[in-house]
Design a protein around this motif. Sequence first.
Motif, PDB file in Angstrom:
ATOM      1  N   ILE A 147       0.832  -1.203   0.000  1.00 18.39           N
ATOM      2  CA  ILE A 147       0.000   0.000   0.000  1.00 18.39           C
ATOM      3  C   ILE A 147       0.871   1.259   0.000  1.00 18.39           C
ATOM      4  N   HIS A 148       2.011   1.184   0.712  1.00 22.33           N
ATOM      5  CA  HIS A 148       2.883   2.363   0.766  1.00 22.33           C
ATOM      6  C   HIS A 148       3.499   2.689  -0.598  1.00 22.33           C
ATOM      7  N   ASP A 149       3.424   1.738  -1.539  1.00 25.60           N
ATOM      8  CA  ASP A 149       3.936   1.977  -2.891  1.00 25.60           C
ATOM      9  C   ASP A 149       2.816   2.261  -3.894  1.00 25.60           C
ATOM     10  N   ILE A 150       1.600   2.449  -3.375  1.00 22.05           N
ATOM     11  CA  ILE A 150       0.441   2.609  -4.263  1.00 22.05           C
ATOM     12  C   ILE A 150       0.577   3.843  -5.146  1.00 22.05           C
ATOM     13  N   PHE A 151       1.269   4.873  -4.638  1.00 20.88           N
ATOM     14  CA  PHE A 151       1.471   6.094  -5.425  1.00 20.88           C
ATOM     15  C   PHE A 151       2.221   5.782  -6.717  1.00 20.88           C
ATOM     16  N   TYR A 152       3.262   4.964  -6.603  1.00 25.67           N
ATOM     17  CA  TYR A 152       4.077   4.621  -7.776  1.00 25.67           C
ATOM     18  C   TYR A 152       3.291   3.748  -8.758  1.00 25.67           C
ATOM     19  N   VAL A 153       2.461   2.861  -8.198  1.00 26.54           N
ATOM     20  CA  VAL A 153       1.617   2.021  -9.054  1.00 26.54           C
ATOM     21  C   VAL A 153       0.649   2.897  -9.835  1.00 26.54           C
ATOM     22  N   ASN A 154       0.037   3.839  -9.140  1.00 27.68           N
ATOM     23  CA  ASN A 154      -0.912   4.757  -9.774  1.00 27.68           C
ATOM     24  C   ASN A 154      -0.211   5.609 -10.831  1.00 27.68           C
ATOM     25  N   PHE A 155       1.013   6.013 -10.539  1.00 24.68           N
ATOM     26  CA  PHE A 155       1.810   6.814 -11.462  1.00 24.68           C
ATOM     27  C   PHE A 155       2.084   6.040 -12.753  1.00 24.68           C
ATOM     28  N   ILE A 156       2.442   4.759 -12.594  1.00 23.12           N
ATOM     29  CA  ILE A 156       2.721   3.908 -13.756  1.00 23.12           C
ATOM     30  C   ILE A 156       1.454   3.702 -14.586  1.00 23.12           C
ATOM     31  N   LEU A 157       0.334   3.450 -13.909  1.00 21.80           N
ATOM     32  CA  LEU A 157      -0.936   3.252 -14.621  1.00 21.80           C
ATOM     33  C   LEU A 157      -1.346   4.509 -15.378  1.00 21.80           C
ATOM     34  N   SER A 158      -1.126   5.653 -14.765  1.00 17.46           N
ATOM     35  CA  SER A 158      -1.443   6.919 -15.442  1.00 17.46           C
ATOM     36  C   SER A 158      -0.566   7.113 -16.663  1.00 17.46           C
ATOM     37  N   GLY A 159       0.696   6.694 -16.554  1.00 13.18           N
ATOM     38  CA  GLY A 159       1.602   6.793 -17.698  1.00 13.18           C
ATOM     39  C   GLY A 159       1.144   5.932 -18.859  1.00 13.18           C
ATOM     40  N   ILE A 160       0.659   4.726 -18.527  1.00 15.20           N
ATOM     41  CA  ILE A 160       0.129   3.836 -19.573  1.00 15.20           C
ATOM     42  C   ILE A 160      -1.102   4.466 -20.215  1.00 15.20           C
ATOM     43  N   GLY A 161      -1.949   5.056 -19.387  1.00 15.83           N
ATOM     44  CA  GLY A 161      -3.149   5.723 -19.914  1.00 15.83           C
ATOM     45  C   GLY A 161      -2.810   6.896 -20.809  1.00 15.83           C
ATOM     46  N   ALA A 162      -1.772   7.648 -20.419  1.00 18.51           N
ATOM     47  CA  ALA A 162      -1.328   8.789 -21.225  1.00 18.51           C
ATOM     48  C   ALA A 162      -0.824   8.326 -22.581  1.00 18.51           C
ATOM     49  N   THR A 163      -0.187   7.154 -22.603  1.00 20.43           N
ATOM     50  CA  THR A 163       0.293   6.587 -23.867  1.00 20.43           C
ATOM     51  C   THR A 163      -0.870   6.275 -24.790  1.00 20.43           C
ATOM     52  N   GLY A 164      -1.969   5.803 -24.217  1.00 19.64           N
ATOM     53  CA  GLY A 164      -3.171   5.524 -25.011  1.00 19.64           C
ATOM     54  C   GLY A 164      -3.737   6.781 -25.641  1.00 19.64           C
ATOM     55  N   LEU A 165      -3.746   7.876 -24.876  1.00 19.75           N
ATOM     56  CA  LEU A 165      -4.223   9.159 -25.414  1.00 19.75           C
ATOM     57  C   LEU A 165      -3.339   9.613 -26.570  1.00 19.75           C
ATOM     58  N   PHE A 166      -2.034   9.443 -26.389  1.00 18.94           N
ATOM     59  CA  PHE A 166      -1.092   9.822 -27.440  1.00 18.94           C
ATOM     60  C   PHE A 166      -1.342   9.020 -28.716  1.00 18.94           C
ATOM     61  N   PHE A 167      -1.611   7.723 -28.561  1.00 26.65           N
ATOM     62  CA  PHE A 167      -1.866   6.853 -29.708  1.00 26.65           C
ATOM     63  C   PHE A 167      -3.131   7.305 -30.455  1.00 26.65           C
ATOM     64  N   ILE A 168      -4.175   7.643 -29.709  1.00 29.20           N
ATOM     65  CA  ILE A 168      -5.422   8.117 -30.327  1.00 29.20           C
ATOM     66  C   ILE A 168      -5.158   9.388 -31.128  1.00 29.20           C
ATOM     67  N   ARG A 169      -4.429  10.307 -30.530  1.00 28.21           N
ATOM     68  CA  ARG A 169      -4.116  11.567 -31.212  1.00 28.21           C
ATOM     69  C   ARG A 169      -3.319  11.319 -32.486  1.00 28.21           C
ATOM     70  N   GLN A 170      -2.334  10.432 -32.408  1.00 25.82           N
ATOM     71  CA  GLN A 170      -1.510  10.144 -33.574  1.00 25.82           C
ATOM     72  C   GLN A 170      -2.325   9.556 -34.716  1.00 25.82           C
ATOM     73  N   GLN A 171      -3.325   8.769 -34.380  1.00 28.93           N
ATOM     74  CA  GLN A 171      -4.130   8.106 -35.396  1.00 28.93           C
ATOM     75  C   GLN A 171      -5.196   9.014 -36.008  1.00 28.93           C
ATOM     76  N   LEU A 172      -5.722   9.944 -35.244  1.00 31.17           N
ATOM     77  CA  LEU A 172      -6.892  10.706 -35.690  1.00 31.17           C
ATOM     78  C   LEU A 172      -6.629  12.180 -36.001  1.00 31.17           C
ATOM     79  N   PHE A 173      -5.456  12.698 -35.637  1.00 30.92           N
ATOM     80  CA  PHE A 173      -5.156  14.086 -35.967  1.00 30.92           C
ATOM     81  C   PHE A 173      -4.640  14.168 -37.397  1.00 30.92           C
ATOM     82  N   PRO A 174      -4.988  15.229 -38.132  1.00 32.13           N
ATOM     83  CA  PRO A 174      -4.455  15.414 -39.492  1.00 32.13           C
ATOM     84  C   PRO A 174      -2.926  15.456 -39.447  1.00 32.13           C
TER      85      PRO A 174
END
Length: 202
Positions: A147-174
């Motif tokens: 539990i004391h490392d939950i911050f780092y786990v959340n940080f990693i998960l957010s990073g993965i989520g941010a990568t997904g947003l980047f992928f969407i932008r790359q695919q759909l932006f002109p």
Amino acid sequence: MVNKNVIRNLSDRELEKYIESNSRSVADAVQYAYEILQERGRTFTVSETEHIEALIAKKREDEKIVDEGWDKGLTEDVNAIELYTNTLIWILSVVFGVLFGGILQILNFIKIKNIKGAIITAFYSIIYISIQVVLINYIRQNYPDIIHDIFYVNFILSGIGATGLFFIRQQLFPRDLQYRAKSYIIPIIASIAISIALFYLF
């Protein structure tokens, strides 16, 4: 991209506006207007020629793309559309959560009238946040020793989520879209304020 044939259909008076000092047209449009006027017999003095060439050169410099990587298409051209950068979206997604970066990306898609991209980003953000919350709660309940490392786990998960947003932008932006960076001040202040409010509420 400017179509020279479209500019060729304009009247001489309209073309003259392209080469004025306060012209907001892109460099190519000014160049084409200048060339077409010459083709039609318009003569320019040495002073006028120097002025127009300087105008074109300045516009080309202003339109120069300043980033070809993470924020591909970012330019200093004052006439370019204002959008939130990938870098800002990534930072907000990782630090504050995918919801915050997702909102900026949705606003970007709406700004360029890409409703499909906005909808896909919205669905992705909601689904990913839901999965992330479930995972974090599962870890808290079943693995109390980390539990004391939950911050780092959340940080990693957010990073993965941010990568997904980047992928969407790359695919759909002109791919040829050039834009200038929209101010990051309001999004960051809003993200901090909302995060603090959520912290005290939950």
